[in-house]
Design an enzyme around this catalytic site. Structure first.
Site, mmCIF file in Angstrom:
data_model
loop_
_atom_site.group_PDB
_atom_site.id
_atom_site.type_symbol
_atom_site.label_atom_id
_atom_site.label_comp_id
_atom_site.label_asym_id
_atom_site.label_seq_id
_atom_site.Cartn_x
_atom_site.Cartn_y
_atom_site.Cartn_z
ATOM 1 N N ASP A 492 0.757 -1.517 -0.014
ATOM 2 C CA ASP A 492 -0.171 0.073 0.051
ATOM 3 C C ASP A 492 1.036 1.002 0.026
ATOM 4 O OD1 ASP A 492 -2.415 1.407 -0.081
ATOM 5 O OD2 ASP A 492 -2.449 1.220 2.326
ATOM 6 N N GLU A 495 2.216 5.082 -4.272
ATOM 7 C CA GLU A 495 2.057 5.820 -5.430
ATOM 8 C C GLU A 495 3.124 6.808 -5.763
ATOM 9 O OE1 GLU A 495 -1.440 4.147 -4.078
ATOM 10 O OE2 GLU A 495 -0.227 5.557 -2.994
ATOM 11 N N ASP A 660 -9.523 3.195 -1.384
ATOM 12 C CA ASP A 660 -10.171 3.492 -0.249
ATOM 13 C C ASP A 660 -11.500 4.096 -0.877
ATOM 14 O OD1 ASP A 660 -7.886 2.877 0.931
ATOM 15 O OD2 ASP A 660 -7.277 4.883 1.649
#
Length: 985
Positions: A492, A495, A660
């Site tokens: 996670d 990015e 999310d």
């Protein structure tokens, strides 16, 4: 789980109804944060920029730039090259014009064409500005026998008024890509090219984003990896510069001429055909694709034009061509990963996991994996458990119990690593020490460490360009696994995310561990009051209470803000401004600043490459490192990775979840198009946070969503810290609905697994849009509210509250297609080209089986391990001409290179069903029964391999036309597929 700033700042597409919340006390890691230094909220505020598409002062490059002229054309058997020289004075509109370019047109295979335009002159100092390393993203290679004559494509070009080109499909003469009438703009920080499109075009892909399945005309599509709670129509976690273009043609006249048609004007009685092609831009820079009336405008912040075209002519063929030649085939998943997964942010210790496991067993709900969010970490640090709440000793006991029961545990691992406080000798972190020793972290331009901020406080970032970084990461995975036998990695925040602009930790490490610059859910000012749309209707009193709480919290948080003036960057010839490029893409983060909630574009890798040039590749490279690291944990076991940030090709290593999302009907609605996007992108292992992540769910939404997600490849429930619990056993109706849907999912797990094998070996898709499976029906082009699992199972879910019916279409019924209701096993009475109203009371999800299919099935169990030990059955659904087929693939379910495999082919015709097996995998479970749908007459007898079966084992329903043959265990005691057999009726 993402940075909560994005959640707090987000708004939803649909009206929000609030209700009361049941708060969960945050973990000790969260509550301890009150005594910590809190990073100021202003740390994550960047420049205030105006997106070019919204800027009234923006210059249209097409109107001021001169384009190029082609010369020195050289032909070969596989294509041609040419020099492109600037056709006039440089415009330098959003950067510095490149004077001289080289065009290469390469017919790489019959079904594949590549057009590349790169600067003629570059060197090591600026190569990464334009050239994407093949070590990072491989280029497709030409086949040895590739040649111009054998290609499906023809390329033509012209210099009038400036260089332009066309890509034409030979078979139809259709122009697939046409830059005529536009100008090529090629600068050091801006590239633009334009292609014409037919009226009412059908484009799919160009993600990652939450939007309708078919891309809307006038859409603005930004590609730039971003840590943001799922907004609608904005860039989010991944970068996939690939689209599918489907065009429909009316077939008519004696010569069967083809006339292109709009999908909205299709008539059920008319005959149509379609042709699909794919387009991929191999470019990792920030991008913007603007869909306009009959044209597509493609803009990038750098890189090159490196376009690959795939001729199809079907969606299935396009996807296969894209994967086989360019991005790689999807990873083969372990069989057990197709079971159910339970997670939440807020499982505070091993005892809570014990309770969750006990409740699943108590209510007899299948459970395969438990997942740990950042709660398990010591101070939110990767590879380091909190020894008070998640000690390795207690963890070993729990995981031994979990594994003995056939279940597994997956922890989250984030993209950033904590950097210890140098003034606190007790603040030790061995992972950082080992990485610092090898110097594997990203730097500032001056060579100092780049220090951002994430959950643990100030952090550093592995530099995937460093030759030792992947080995460092693998060592951390192995070292951690030796302490705690986890079963996969949830990757996670890659990015890559940072909760501040720039190297904000530089000079501030004495403040570590620092609290993020926002309140965590459940902390003062961030109580979760949000509920799904319609909650106020079904729960009026609770909704009123929550609404009051939300209003009070909002009022307390309100403050007077001032807007900073817009910053505009003027290009300087020969100089790049990577922090604020002159062209501003419509980036989702506040102010459109590329530095907000991410590491800065000027951060620098060990090879000198700036983050600006490779930003969207960070997660992709981390997935690669994680995959190969897990192969060192388990030498011949398929790594199980679910990742948030992906790039073209990530599917060969990992699956993906939709990020999310929200506990909203809108999030559930868009989850289908999200999944279908990733089918196109070659990442079939896709799922979403079922029942929603952000906000509180409610019983009705969770009831519907648990049933919908049962037909997604990756099936997981997950929600945010301090929101109400949403495990499926929390409501009686959700228990029943979940088990009803799981009864179907677990029965067809062998079918799911076979689909994954086919995806892994051929590039076929698992989840499919109706338009892709039925390519000659234009009316299906925009259908994104129902879908297929493989070719045989269709799901028509309820996607709105307070209804007990749903509208659905049944493709092909006007052309002999038959659909059977899963539950009644009867043929559906539906008319072509119109919606059918289907009964769907709460707790029931309509599922249909396509005529002509044979599904291998096993019985439901609480784990896939136990399900694989149950007897087999077959469901044969006959087509209108009495035929059906299917297949089954089996192996040990986990080996990267299984020694033994088994493939079984099923074929039914003329009242005969044959099973033919090949392979060395020994499947000991017997065949229990065969059910045949669509048998129009009661058979006089039924035989298996010539032996007449007793009448007690044969049942026929003359009303539903269902033939059921049971009692087959004794005939197949050596295994259902130990030898070939023939069933006749």
């Amino acid at each position: 789980m993402a940075g909560l700033k994005s959640f707090l700042a987000s708004s939803w597409l649909l009206p929000v109804a609030c209700g009361a919340s049941q708060s969960i006390v945050p973990s000790t890691s969260a509550t301890a944060a009150y005594s910590q230094f809190t990073i100021p909220a202003s740390a994550d505020v960047g420049a205030n920029l105006v997106a070019n598409i919204d800027d009234p002062q923006a210059v249209n490059a097409q109107s001021v730039c001169p384009g190029y002229k082609a010369s020195d054309v050289k032909h070969s058997s596989q294509g041609f090259t040419a020099s492109l020289e600037l056709a006039g004075d440089p415009c330098n509109v959003y950067g510095t014009d490149v004077d001289s370019l080289t065009l290469t047109v390469e017919y790489q295979a019959k079904d594949r064409l590549n057009i590349q335009i790169v600067p003629t002159y570059f060197d090591a100092s600026n190569a990464s500005w334009y050239i994407l390393s093949e070590e990072l993203v491989p280029r497709p290679k030409a086949s040895q026998n590739a040649s111009v004559p054998q290609s499906d494509f023809v390329v033509s070009w012209s210099n009038e008024p400036s260089f332009n080109f066309k890509v034409i499909r030979k078979a139809t003469g259709d122009v697939l890509f046409n830059t005529k009438g536009s100008t090529l703009v090629y600068e050091n920080q801006f590239i633009e090219f334009v292609t014409l499109l037919p009226e009412e075009y059908n484009l799919y892909g160009l993600g990652e984003r939450m939007n309708q399945l078919r891309l809307l005309e006038n859409a603005n599509l930004t590609l730039y990896a971003a840590d943001i709670a799922d907004p609608i129509d904005d860039n989010i976690y991944g970068h996939h510069a690939f689209y599918l273009d489907t065009r429909y043609y009316k077939v008519g006249g004696q010569n069967k001429s083809h006339t292109i048609v709009k999908s909205s004007e299709a008539e059920p009685s008319q005959e149509y055909v379609s042709y699909s092609h794919g387009v991929f831009l191999r470019n990792a820079h920030g991008q913007e694709i603007l869909l306009r009336d009959q044209k597509l405008i493609w803009r990038t912040l750098g890189g090159s034009v490196d376009l690959t075209f795939y001729s199809g002519p079907t969606q299935a063929e396009v996807t296969k061509q894209y994967q086989l030649s360019t991005v790689g085939l999807p990873a083969m998943q372990q069989y057990n990963t197709l079971g159910f997964h339970q997670c939440r942010w807020g499982y505070n210790n091993w005892s809570e996991f014990e309770d969750v496991l006990a409740n699943f067993e108590r209510f007899e709900i299948p459970l395969e994996y438990l997942w740990a969010d950042i709660d398990y970490m010591h101070g939110y640090r990767n590879f380091d458990n909190d020894q008070h709440r998640f000690s390795y000793e207690e963890g070993e006991k729990f995981l031994n119990k979990l594994h003995a029961g056939g279940r597994r545990w997956v922890p989250i691992v984030d993209g950033a690593l904590y950097i210890p406080n140098p003034e606190n000798a007790s603040d030790a972190y061995e992972t950082y020490d080992r990485g610092a020793k090898d110097d594997v972290f990203i730097k500032n331009p001056d060579g100092s460490l780049y220090i951002g901020a994430v959950w643990p406080g100030y952090t550093v970032y592995p530099d995937w360009h460093h030759p030792k970084a992947s080995d460092f990461w693998a060592n951390e995975l192995v070292t951690w696994w030796n302490k705690l036998h986890y079963d996969g990695v949830w990757y996670d925040m890659a990015e890559v995310s940072s909760f501040c602009v720039g190297s904000c930790g530089t000079g501030n490490l004495s403040m570590n561990p620092a609290h993020p610059p926002f309140a965590l859910p459940g902390e003062p000012g961030n109580v979760v009051y949000d509920y799904p749309e319609g909650f106020n209707i079904t729960n009026a009193t609770e909704a009123a209470s929550a609404s009051a709480g939300a209003a009070s919290q909002s009022a307390a948080a309100s403050s007077t803000t001032t807007s900073a003036p817009y910053l505009r960057t003027t290009p300087t010839p020969g100089v790049r401004n990577v922090d604020h490029p002159p062209y501003v893409i419509n980036h989702v983060q506040p102010g459109h600043d590329l530095s907000v909630h991410a590491i800065s574009p000027n951060s620098t890798h060990s090879d000198g490459v700036q983050e600006y040039d490779v930003h969207s590749l960070y997660g992709h490279q981390g997935i690669n490192a994680t995959y190969h690291g897990l192969l060192k944990v388990w030498e011949n076991k398929r790594p199980f990775i679910i990742a948030r940030s992906t790039f073209s090709g990530s599917g060969k290593w990992a699956g993906h979840w939709g990020g999310d999302n929200f506990s909203k009907w809108g999030s559930m609605f868009f989850s289908i198009s999200q999944a279908l996007q990733f089918s196109l992108f070659g990442i079939p292992m896709f799922g979403v946070d079922t029942c929603g992540f952000n906000g509180n769910t409610d019983e009705e939404l969770c009831n519907r969503w648990m049933q919908l997600s049962a037909f997604f490849p990756f099936y997981r429930n997950h929600n945010v810290l301090s929101a109400i619990p949403q495990e499926p056993y929390r409501w009686a109706s959700v228990i029943d609905a979940t088990k009803a849907a799981m009864n179907i999912r677990y029965a067809i797990l062998p079918y799911f697994y076979t689909l994954f094998h086919l995806a892994h070996t051929t590039g076929s898709t698992v989840m499919r849009a109706l338009a892709w499976e039925f390519p000659n029906d234009p009316s299906l082009a925009a259908v994104g509210t129902q879908f297929l699992v493989g070719p045989s199972v269709m799901v028509i879910p309820v996607l709105e509250p307070q209804v007990d019916t749903v509208q659905g279409v049944f493709p092909g019924v006007g052309h002999g297609e038959v659909w059977y209701d899963w539950y009644s096993q009867t043929a559906v009475d539906a008319k072509p080209g119109v919606n059918t109203t289907i009964s769907a009371p709460l707790g029931h999800i309509p599922v249909f089986v396509r005529g002509g299919s044979i599904l291998p099935m096993q019985e439901v169990a609480l784990t896939t391990r136990d399900a694989r030990k149950t007897p087999w059955s077959l469901l044969a659904s006959l087509s209108s001409n009495g035929t059906a087929s299917g297949q089954l693939y089996l192996d040990d379910g986990e080996s990267v290179y299984p020694e033994d495999t088994l493939s079984v082919d099923f074929l039914a015709s003329r009242s005969t069903l044959r099973a033919s097996a090949r392979g060395t995998w020994k499947e000991a479970n017997p065949l229990a029964n065969v059910t045949v749908l669509g048998v129009t007459e009661k058979p006089s007898s039924v035989t298996l391999n010539g032996e007449t079966l007793s009448s007690d084992s044969v049942k026929y329903n003359a009303t539903s036309h269902v033939l059921h043959v049971g009692g087959l265990q004794k005939h197949t005691a050596d295994g259902a597929w130990a030898k070939d057999w023939v069933l006749k009726w």
